[in-house]
Design an enzyme around this catalytic site. Structure first.
Site, PDB file in Angstrom:
ATOM      1  N   SER A   1      -7.167  -2.992  14.742  1.00 28.13           N
ATOM      2  CA  SER A   1      -8.039  -2.400  15.813  1.00 28.13           C
ATOM      3  C   SER A   1      -7.831  -0.894  16.001  1.00 28.13           C
ATOM      4  O   SER A   1      -8.826  -0.104  16.236  1.00 28.13           O
ATOM      5  CB  SER A   1      -7.702  -2.991  17.148  1.00 28.13           C
ATOM      6  OG  SER A   1      -6.398  -3.089  17.374  1.00 28.13           O
TER       7      SER A   1
ATOM      8  N   ASP B   1       0.939  -1.134  -0.044  1.00 29.79           N
ATOM      9  CA  ASP B   1      -0.027   0.064   0.028  1.00 29.79           C
ATOM     10  C   ASP B   1       0.944   1.290  -0.055  1.00 29.79           C
ATOM     11  O   ASP B   1       0.487   2.109  -0.826  1.00 29.79           O
ATOM     12  CB  ASP B   1      -1.123   0.100   1.220  1.00 29.79           C
ATOM     13  CG  ASP B   1      -0.486  -0.146   2.589  1.00 29.79           C
ATOM     14  OD1 ASP B   1       0.767  -0.187   2.718  1.00 29.79           O
ATOM     15  OD2 ASP B   1      -1.372   0.179   3.529  1.00 29.79           O
TER      16      ASP B   1
ATOM     17  N   ASP C   1      -5.532   0.111   5.774  1.00 32.82           N
ATOM     18  CA  ASP C   1      -6.579  -0.336   6.885  1.00 32.82           C
ATOM     19  C   ASP C   1      -7.657   0.587   7.064  1.00 32.82           C
ATOM     20  O   ASP C   1      -8.999   0.200   7.198  1.00 32.82           O
ATOM     21  CB  ASP C   1      -5.642  -0.455   8.291  1.00 32.82           C
ATOM     22  CG  ASP C   1      -4.605  -1.233   8.119  1.00 32.82           C
ATOM     23  OD1 ASP C   1      -4.116  -2.299   7.153  1.00 32.82           O
ATOM     24  OD2 ASP C   1      -3.494  -1.154   8.948  1.00 32.82           O
TER      25      ASP C   1
ATOM     26  N   TYR D   1       8.666  -1.771  10.533  1.00 31.01           N
ATOM     27  CA  TYR D   1       7.973  -1.434   9.507  1.00 31.01           C
ATOM     28  C   TYR D   1       8.500  -0.051   8.794  1.00 31.01           C
ATOM     29  O   TYR D   1       8.612   0.046   7.482  1.00 31.01           O
ATOM     30  CB  TYR D   1       6.751  -1.065   9.983  1.00 31.01           C
ATOM     31  CG  TYR D   1       5.505  -0.578   9.225  1.00 31.01           C
ATOM     32  CD1 TYR D   1       4.828  -1.588   8.561  1.00 31.01           C
ATOM     33  CD2 TYR D   1       5.069   0.663   8.771  1.00 31.01           C
ATOM     34  CE1 TYR D   1       3.668  -1.167   7.746  1.00 31.01           C
ATOM     35  CE2 TYR D   1       4.231   1.059   7.838  1.00 31.01           C
ATOM     36  CZ  TYR D   1       3.477  -0.039   7.438  1.00 31.01           C
ATOM     37  OH  TYR D   1       2.481   0.541   6.627  1.00 31.01           O
TER      38      TYR D   1
END
Ligand code: GLA
Length: 400
Positions: free
Chosen positions: A138, A43, A183, A233
């Site tokens: 979440s 992404d 997300d 990341y």
């Protein structure tokens, strides 16, 4: 609007009244978690992703105030935050509540601050059933449910896509996690029984019916906590940027790695002197091609081929992108060896978190039993299983 299950949520209003005094006039909103079927670490490279919204997520009970105070409470987390609208600032001790505060901060800045006068305060109580830190978004579900709830009670109708982008900015700029758009997009724009194919540079998207007749979609949680903020990341993002820079010496017009076809990549790969960076790019380029093929296979009902692509995706994330780790790889090994497992892979950022599998109905129970046994024997951890359905994106719910 969808009705919530009274048995499960009958106490939410009372809990709200317990925290804030009175639930009269309170409204209920929901945003799901998400699972990514294929297209990982693409992404932020402008590539393709193929996620779906889940039926579990975060609920928010919301009541407007008029004094400019925002009060955020949760049934899961101890931290509480009371934030006057003119003093919205990050505070480490506010913990999870920095997500709703970040969304509020972005709402206040939206379109040059034109909505500031409408944002006059609210009491919000959150209840979530997405496992935290498991790679099922979440945090994006907290962001989107907040964005939707705060705008709705302020009488504002803002397009979901605007709320999606704003939620990503909240996470990037306020919370400080440099995530891509996948997300928030899946959580905001998901559609029941459909996967969303999204091109992350243009935000062109397509809903693809997720038909897996005779099979179940099973998420397995490694129960090894994944810390996205402190993980590797950002290092991976940087490596992709370095790769892009080198490739641009040969293809100056290239906007992102997501624009690079496999054929072009084969021609320019020598431009990258560092084999590690070349491996990262190789993952991104081949993963993008897998997403395209996965969509066709799903449309054709060829689940076997879809499953093989899932496995190939995991192996690429393990060998080329190196974001899996012992627990996810162990799950992959034990799951893929089970008869009736059509496809299996890590999902989300990696470094722990969850795996997603497509498993034949008649093998679903044995799958859970045998995966648990073998995974625990090798890792000492007890996995959790979620047999899931694909649900809708963020929405308001009715109480009755
Ligand atoms: C996390 C990020 C996403 C995406 C995935 C990896 O979930 O929040 O933006 O980069 O990792 O595909």
């Amino acid at each position: 609007m969808t009705t919530v299950q009274p048995a499960e949520f009958s106490t939410l209003r009372e809990q709200f009244a317990g925290k804030f005094g009175d639930a009269e006039g309170a409204r209920l909103f929901f945003a799901p978690g998400r699972v990514n079927l294929i297209g990982e670490h693409t992404d932020y490279n402008g590539g393709l992703v193929f996620p779906a919204a889940l039926t579990f997520g975060t609920y928010a009970v919301v009541k407007p105030r008029t004094d400019g105070l925002y009060r955020f409470r949760s049934l899961q987390f101890a931290a509480e935050a009371d934030t006057p609208v003119d003093r919205v600032a990050y505070a480490a001790e506010d913990d999870w509540a920095n997500y709703p505060k970040g969304v509020l901060s972005e709402l206040l800045q939206l379109d040059g601050g034109v909505y500031t006068a409408n944002l006059r305060g609210a009491d919000v109580l959150y209840f979530g059933n997405v496992p935290n830190g498991a790679g099922l978004s979440s945090s994006a579900s907290i962001e989107l449910v907040t964005a939707l709830a705060l705008t709705a009670i302020a009488g504002l109708t803002i397009p979901t896509l605007t709320l999606v982008k704003l939620s990503q900015r909240a996470e990037n700029r306020f919370v400080g996690v440099n995530c891509g758009i996948m997300d928030q997009f899946a959580v905001g724009m998901g559609k029941r029984d459909h996967a969303v194919m999204l091109k992350c540079d243009t935000l062109d998207y397509q809903y693809v019916p997720f038909r897996i007749d005779g099979c179940k979609l099973i998420i397995t949680n490694t129960n090894k906590r994944r810390g996205l903020a402190d993980s590797k990341y950002n290092e991976r993002r940087q490596q992709c940027e370095d790769g892009l820079k080198w490739i641009r010496e040969k293809l100056p017009q290239l906007g992102s790695l997501g624009e690079l076809s496999i054929e072009q990549w084969e021609r320019v790969r020598d431009a990258i002197p560092d084999p590690l960076i070349a491996a990262r790019v190789q993952h991104v380029v081949t993963e993008d091609a897998r997403v395209l093929e996965a969509r066709s296979r799903l449309e054709q009902g060829d689940l076997a081929a879809f499953g093989k692509l899932m496995n190939a995706s995991h192996e690429s994330l393990r060998d080329l992108y190196e974001v899996t780790g012992f627990e996810l790889d162990t799950l992959y090994e034990v799951a893929s060896a089970i008869d009736g497992c059509i496809g299996t892979r890590m999902t989300g950022a990696g470094f722990g978190g969850c795996n997603v599998s497509i498993v034949r109905d008649d093998a679903a129970e044995a799958f859970q039993r045998e995966v648990a046994e073998r995974y625990t024997a090798q890792t000492g951890l007890v996995p959790s299983f979620y047999v899931c359905e694909i649900g809708d994106g963020a929405k308001e719910l009715r109480w009755d």
